[in-house]
Design an enzyme around this catalytic site. Structure first.
Site, PDB file in Angstrom:
ATOM      1  CG  HIS B  57      -1.691  -1.208   1.448  1.00 40.24           C
ATOM      2  ND1 HIS B  57      -2.528  -1.710   0.482  1.00 40.24           N
ATOM      3  CD2 HIS B  57      -1.779  -2.058   2.496  1.00 40.24           C
ATOM      4  CE1 HIS B  57      -3.107  -2.820   0.948  1.00 40.24           C
ATOM      5  NE2 HIS B  57      -2.654  -3.057   2.157  1.00 40.24           N
ATOM      6  CG  HIS B 219      -6.084  -5.896   1.283  1.00 36.57           C
ATOM      7  ND1 HIS B 219      -6.964  -5.065   1.901  1.00 36.57           N
ATOM      8  CD2 HIS B 219      -4.942  -5.840   2.008  1.00 36.57           C
ATOM      9  CE1 HIS B 219      -6.388  -4.537   2.968  1.00 36.57           C
ATOM     10  NE2 HIS B 219      -5.167  -4.981   3.055  1.00 36.57           N
TER      11      HIS B 219
END
Ligand SMILES: Nc1ncnc2c1ncn2[C@@H]1O[C@H](COP(=O)(O)OP(=O)(O)O)[C@@H](O)[C@H]1O
Ligand SMILES: Nc1ncnc2c1ncn2[C@@H]1O[C@H](COP(=O)(O)OP(=O)(O)O)[C@@H](O)[C@H]1O
Ligand SMILES: [Mg+2]
Ligand SMILES: [Mg+2]
Ligand SMILES: [Mg+2]
Ligand SMILES: [Mg+2]
Lengths: 208, 333, 333, 208
Positions: B57, B219
């Protein structure tokens, strides 16, 4: 007593080594299940954890309770994600229940797995039908009740776990990552249920 | 899989080594357990701010470590929450007597691992409180589910709480502020392409050339639904409508508008999305007093965008504007 | 073509409108002719800095407009240099009696359009000087060709000259400084994927899953050669070797190491490339005194990286460290 | 004299409109040529420029010199890239050469195009053989020499331009964006040479 303990530890080590190998072999299958309704890492997570467990088995502790605890701590420290704390709790709580248990007979396995499963449910705040590993673990623990040989009892548990995992397919997930998909989570087997079924089938195989 | 990496198992370690080499003045990086801390940690007289989550991320969270934001970040494997021992070690390394706030994105894995770490820290006598961020309106909230995910709001919470912590806020007031940010922030995202976790080597899902995943997390999970590709304006509209309705945001609310890229989307497209989102917010009567445009919370190389809207209090605005000096956000210092 | 856009012809205009909405305090945006200027332009007593080029390289150049960097940027159509009238209008809008420096990347189109604009400006009595940036070692330099391209070095030149201009440098010293930066900077890049110009709708080239384009520019042109995909370490090695040899960089040279993403490459991969480039530079005996890691000069959504190495003088270092306040680079302010 | 001017302007407008249409039709072909050895925008650039030119033709100036100048300025202000200043210069310099020319006969076209081509070469610092538009334009200008009808002269020029464009295929580029490719630029026609050949073929067609 000490001989019995050594037998139990040897049996558990045998199981965990088989489990580690089976998970390594099914790594991509487990990850593919997770990719369909989660983030695709369950196989990698479990493989990382059980590789760490196998490492620890080179020099195992002397009794079953300590071994369960070691496995639990190792999984918690290496898996990460949702399954790390959950499988970790499963083994930690089985370890607690194993304290003072003289021999791992069918009744003992029933007590241990029930304790572990209760721990998982508490840790994850989930219940049967939420489309999680519990849908394999709960029926497995239930199948261990009764008076029977360990071999037969564990075979029944493995069977119940496999059926429980299959039964997650039509479910709509309410817990874990798959819950974000809402209705789209139906039609896929829960990866954690699949890995639980795999662990129990290796356990039955070890006892067979 | 086409990536600038050496070996899938080495991705997180090597990225951390790269960060350590690039920011020697700002950060200290520990490997095994992996964590990133401010070069000057522990900062005396300061409540510590710790966050973390799966890797993939970037710049979140490691890029937000530094003056005015986080004291420590714990990166897990790609898309996998860090482990309790790792979180505990990071917390220990940065926390003084004033204790630590754990800012945790609401994912089962993150929640449980941080929970266990907090229990361990408390056993060690370290005061730890946790606040969950769950700003993703794509997910139906309910008592019976895992609830909403934490997405773009996390970046804003980390900056605002970081400003407050730097200004001397104690643990209870940081908890209040973080909860208040979370209560006033909403996000939603859409993906144009999947991403590929290095260890798996396969795209997280398959999309046709004219399809997008709508209501996506960070995700690589599939979104709430798959819809045909739309114009940037229409996508912005479809993301903004549930955000605006959920809080709900009202006329004259002062807001921060954050248009985020998911990793593979270039800035020129984010500007176009920002334009649309800004127009929609203005038409809704909102006062857009602060903006953020860029890729700050990503899903590896996924193409797509998320929009985050935060209703600002004066306190939040002050702490947002306060100086920060981190690899990814830097101003006034 | 999967992009967050509305209509291919509207991409540049709408991105500019998005920037205007996102940065009202920093920028003023003019449409038709398109240019972006500092909100406080013209800054009295300051030599103006103007740059520009095709769009599709965001944040360059518009994201570098502001205190301590550019006074104006002129975005052309995607990958197409701006026109002389546009450059002239931007120059007029920001230039006072001290004149303007045009920082021009060495592409035939940019060179000629800026040349014509400078001629027109001089006819208007505006003192204009131009410096060409041509730092791409992938291209063989020769008197008989168009010479080398301007790539990553441009970002560094704009920051360093911007710092000097803010500190009061006059036009002749800015010209000297900019030439000095250009003389001491070298770059090279590689692409993992092509990019798609919105107006064309087709990828700029076709690459197999295991191929990369090596020695790439920033306009989706094919590179010098097509080679099999390699590890990040090996790619960094292959990019660094010609860079190090070309200047040449020598033991103990103080340098700035800039690892750039081409638009579609996530930060986690850039950190891994940075790690490798840093190790190579250190092994070469260089002192890496400053670093920059991020996507600052891009080719739309192209995946890939470029490495830029600048040998720093004390002057350059001082102006690099000087405050800047722009959408893309911001520190000390 | 004024009637002749009006005829010339009408002829030129006719040509430029045909050219604009032909470029619009060949837009993708020109861009594809540019994609192979450049950045793939030559078709879009030329189409944008000639659309702007066609716009101006709604109200054309009264004489050829002014018209050439207007076309040059319009291209410079709308095309961008390398071809904008180059085609702009071509028309500006043809405009300068057209001043005071009484009639656009073959000799006049020879003088005009030669002047324009010299301007392009000076602006781009390129020469024959560099794999640019000059490789179409130089032979075209040369083919206009001699005493002949405009029609025949322009047909010869178009032919020479087409052959010149074809001849760029094996060349290794030394100027423009294609030069960055080095040897890899061989084997592709230069897009600017192709657009020049197209402009000249439209010119011949207009005269035919
Ligand atoms: N709250 C929960 N209770 C029980 N099991 C859960 C819960 N949340 C997730 N799980 C199990 O964890 C599995 C996912 O594990 P894994 O993929 O390793 O972690 P993550 O979801 O963090 O990526 C699910 O398939 C499910 O069986
Ligand atoms: N120095 C030069 N002299 C003459 N023609 C040139 C020169 N550089 C480029 N060209 C021509 O310009 C064409 C490319 O134009 P275009 O694609 O519109 O601009 P750009 O190269 O800026 O993208 C080339 O095919 C070539 O014919
Ligand atoms: Mg998972
Ligand atoms: Mg995970
Ligand atoms: Mg171009
Ligand atoms: Mg071109």
């Amino acid at each position: 007593m000490q001989a019995q303990q050594a037998d139990d530890v040897a049996f558990l080590c045998d199981w965990l080594r088989r489990a580690a190998q089976a998970i390594e072999e099914r790594r991509d299958v487990l990850s593919a299940l997770d990719a369909a309704i989660g983030d695709g890492d369950h196989g990698a997570n479990m493989a990382r954890g059980f590789r760490a467990v196998a490492e620890k088995l080179r020099d195992p502790p002397a009794d079953a309770a300590s071994l369960f605890r070691l496995v639990g701590m190792t999984l918690i420290g290496s898996v990460g994600g949702a399954s790390g704390p959950l499988y970790g709790t499963l083994f930690l709580d089985m370890g607690k229940a194993a304290r003072g248990v003289p021999v791992l007979d069918a009744a003992a396995w029933h007590a241990l797995l029930s304790a572990g499963v209760a721990g998982v449910a508490a840790r994850g705040k989930a219940a049967a039908g939420d489309k999680t590993m519990l849908d394999a673990l709960i029926p497995a623990a239930a199948a261990l009740s009764g008076t029977d040989s360990v071999r037969k009892a564990l075979a029944r548990a493995a069977d119940a776990a496999r059926k429980g995992a299959d039964a997650t397919i039509p479910m709509v997930a309410r817990k874990g990552r798959a819950s974000y998909l809402g209705e789209r989570s139906a039609g896929h087997m829960d990866p954690g249920a699949a890995s639980s079924a795999l662990l129990l089938s290796m356990l039955a195989e070890t006892a067979a | 899989m086409k990536k600038l990496i050496n070996a899938p198992e080495q991705v997180v370690t090597e990225a951390l080594q790269g960060m350590a080499a690039a920011y020697p003045d700002l950060l200290k990086v520990n490997l095994d357990p992996d964590f990133i801390i401010r070069a000057d940690a522990p900062v005396p007289g300061k409540t510590a701010l710790v966050s973390g989550g799966g890797s993939g991320h970037e710049p979140m969270h490691g890029g937000f470590v530094g003056l005015g934001m986080l004291d420590a970040a714990c990166p897990g494997a790609v898309f996998t929450s860090p482990t309790p021992d790792q979180i505990l070690a990071a917390t220990r390394a940065v926390t003084g007597p004033l204790g630590a706030l754990h800012i945790v994105k609401n994912y089962t894995g993150d929640v449980m691992n941080f929970e266990m770490a907090a229990e361990l820290a408390k056993e060690d006598g370290i005061p730890v409180e946790s606040v969950l961020i769950d700003d993703d309106v794509a997910v139906t909230d309910s008592l019976y589910t895992a609830g909403r995910r934490g997405v773009g709001g996390t970046v804003l919470a980390e900056k605002i709480c970081g400003g407050a912590a730097e200004a001397g806020a104690d643990l209870p007031s940081l908890v209040r502020l973080c909860r208040e940010v979370n209560a006033n922030v909403r996000s939603m995202g859409a993906a144009l392409t999947p991403c590929t976790v290095p260890q798996s080597g396969r795209p997280s899902f398959e999309l046709a050339g004219n399809e997008i995943e709508f209501g996506i997390g960070i995700h690589g999970e599939p979104g709430r639904r798959r819809i045909p590709l739309e114009s940037a304006d229409r996508i912005a509209e479809m993301l903004m409508a549930p955000i605006l309705a959920d809080l709900p945001f009202r006329r004259n609310d002062p807001v921060l508008l954050f248009v985020n890229g998911l990793g593979g989307t270039p800035l020129i497209e984010l500007y176009i999305v920002y334009r649309a989102a800004h127009r929609i917010a203005a038409a809704h009567g909102l006062q857009i007093v602060r903006s953020l445009v860029g890729s700050y919370i990503t899903s590896l190389e996924m193409a797509g965008t998320s929009i985050t809207l935060l209703r600002l209090t004066e306190d939040m605005l002050r702490h947002w504007d306060a100086p920060c000096l981190t690899p990814a956000l830097r101003w006034g210092a």
